[in-house]
Design a protein around this motif. Sequence first.
Motif, mmCIF file in Angstrom:
data_model
loop_
_atom_site.group_PDB
_atom_site.id
_atom_site.type_symbol
_atom_site.label_atom_id
_atom_site.label_comp_id
_atom_site.label_asym_id
_atom_site.label_seq_id
_atom_site.Cartn_x
_atom_site.Cartn_y
_atom_site.Cartn_z
ATOM 1 N N SER A 286 0.749 -0.854 -0.261
ATOM 2 C CA SER A 286 -0.171 -0.194 -0.015
ATOM 3 C C SER A 286 0.799 1.539 0.292
ATOM 4 N N LEU A 287 0.177 2.750 -0.396
ATOM 5 C CA LEU A 287 0.913 3.530 -0.638
ATOM 6 C C LEU A 287 0.827 4.087 0.863
ATOM 7 N N GLN A 288 2.106 5.503 0.597
ATOM 8 C CA GLN A 288 1.959 5.539 2.540
ATOM 9 C C GLN A 288 2.481 7.237 2.211
ATOM 10 N N LEU A 289 2.685 8.341 2.949
ATOM 11 C CA LEU A 289 3.408 9.522 2.456
ATOM 12 C C LEU A 289 4.934 9.273 3.584
ATOM 13 N N THR A 290 5.893 9.654 2.647
ATOM 14 C CA THR A 290 7.120 9.205 3.330
ATOM 15 C C THR A 290 7.677 10.664 4.414
ATOM 16 N N THR A 291 8.756 10.626 5.766
ATOM 17 C CA THR A 291 8.102 11.846 5.902
ATOM 18 C C THR A 291 8.422 12.660 5.285
ATOM 19 N N THR A 292 9.612 12.984 3.997
ATOM 20 C CA THR A 292 9.440 14.045 3.531
ATOM 21 C C THR A 292 8.416 14.780 2.961
ATOM 22 N N GLY A 293 7.430 13.464 2.380
ATOM 23 C CA GLY A 293 5.648 13.840 2.036
ATOM 24 C C GLY A 293 5.057 14.285 2.815
ATOM 25 N N ASP A 294 5.284 13.968 4.227
ATOM 26 C CA ASP A 294 4.306 14.689 5.069
ATOM 27 C C ASP A 294 4.806 15.922 5.836
ATOM 28 N N ASN A 295 6.155 15.819 5.214
ATOM 29 C CA ASN A 295 6.488 17.962 5.657
ATOM 30 C C ASN A 295 6.232 18.146 4.487
ATOM 31 N N VAL A 296 6.201 18.030 3.285
ATOM 32 C CA VAL A 296 5.562 18.729 2.003
ATOM 33 C C VAL A 296 4.341 19.345 2.537
ATOM 34 N N CYS A 297 3.323 17.828 2.893
ATOM 35 C CA CYS A 297 1.811 17.849 2.254
ATOM 36 C C CYS A 297 1.945 19.846 3.790
ATOM 37 N N ARG A 298 2.720 19.360 5.192
ATOM 38 C CA ARG A 298 2.118 20.277 6.535
ATOM 39 C C ARG A 298 2.365 22.147 5.625
ATOM 40 N N GLN A 299 3.408 21.670 4.919
ATOM 41 C CA GLN A 299 3.768 23.207 4.226
ATOM 42 C C GLN A 299 2.813 23.549 3.602
ATOM 43 N N GLN A 300 2.202 22.416 2.594
ATOM 44 C CA GLN A 300 0.847 23.607 1.766
ATOM 45 C C GLN A 300 -0.472 23.429 2.527
ATOM 46 N N ARG A 301 -0.779 22.956 3.787
ATOM 47 C CA ARG A 301 -1.365 23.441 4.525
ATOM 48 C C ARG A 301 -2.050 24.561 4.782
ATOM 49 N N SER A 302 -0.297 24.907 5.288
ATOM 50 C CA SER A 302 -0.345 25.840 6.178
ATOM 51 C C SER A 302 0.174 27.678 5.218
#
Length: 70
Positions: free
Chosen positions: A53-69
């Motif tokens: 299954s697919l999951q966000l990496t730590t980097t992906g999670d950080n990029v995602c947080r930056q986009q949301r903020s």
Amino acid sequence: MNSVSISKSRQDALRVELPHIADLLHRRRASEIAEADIEDLVTLSWLEWLGGSLQLTTTGDNVCRQQRSS
């Protein structure tokens, strides 16, 4: 393929789309993510395959947080 071969404009588009993709993964709807997007996100190390299954990496999670903020 490596991240250098993904254009800046493509990376920017994926960055904007990443929160939506993360939401789809959270709701177990990965089938709604375009295959090309998955390939590019894995190449960028923003997504990874884990146990089939697919999951966000730590980097992906950080990029995602930056986009949301922003």
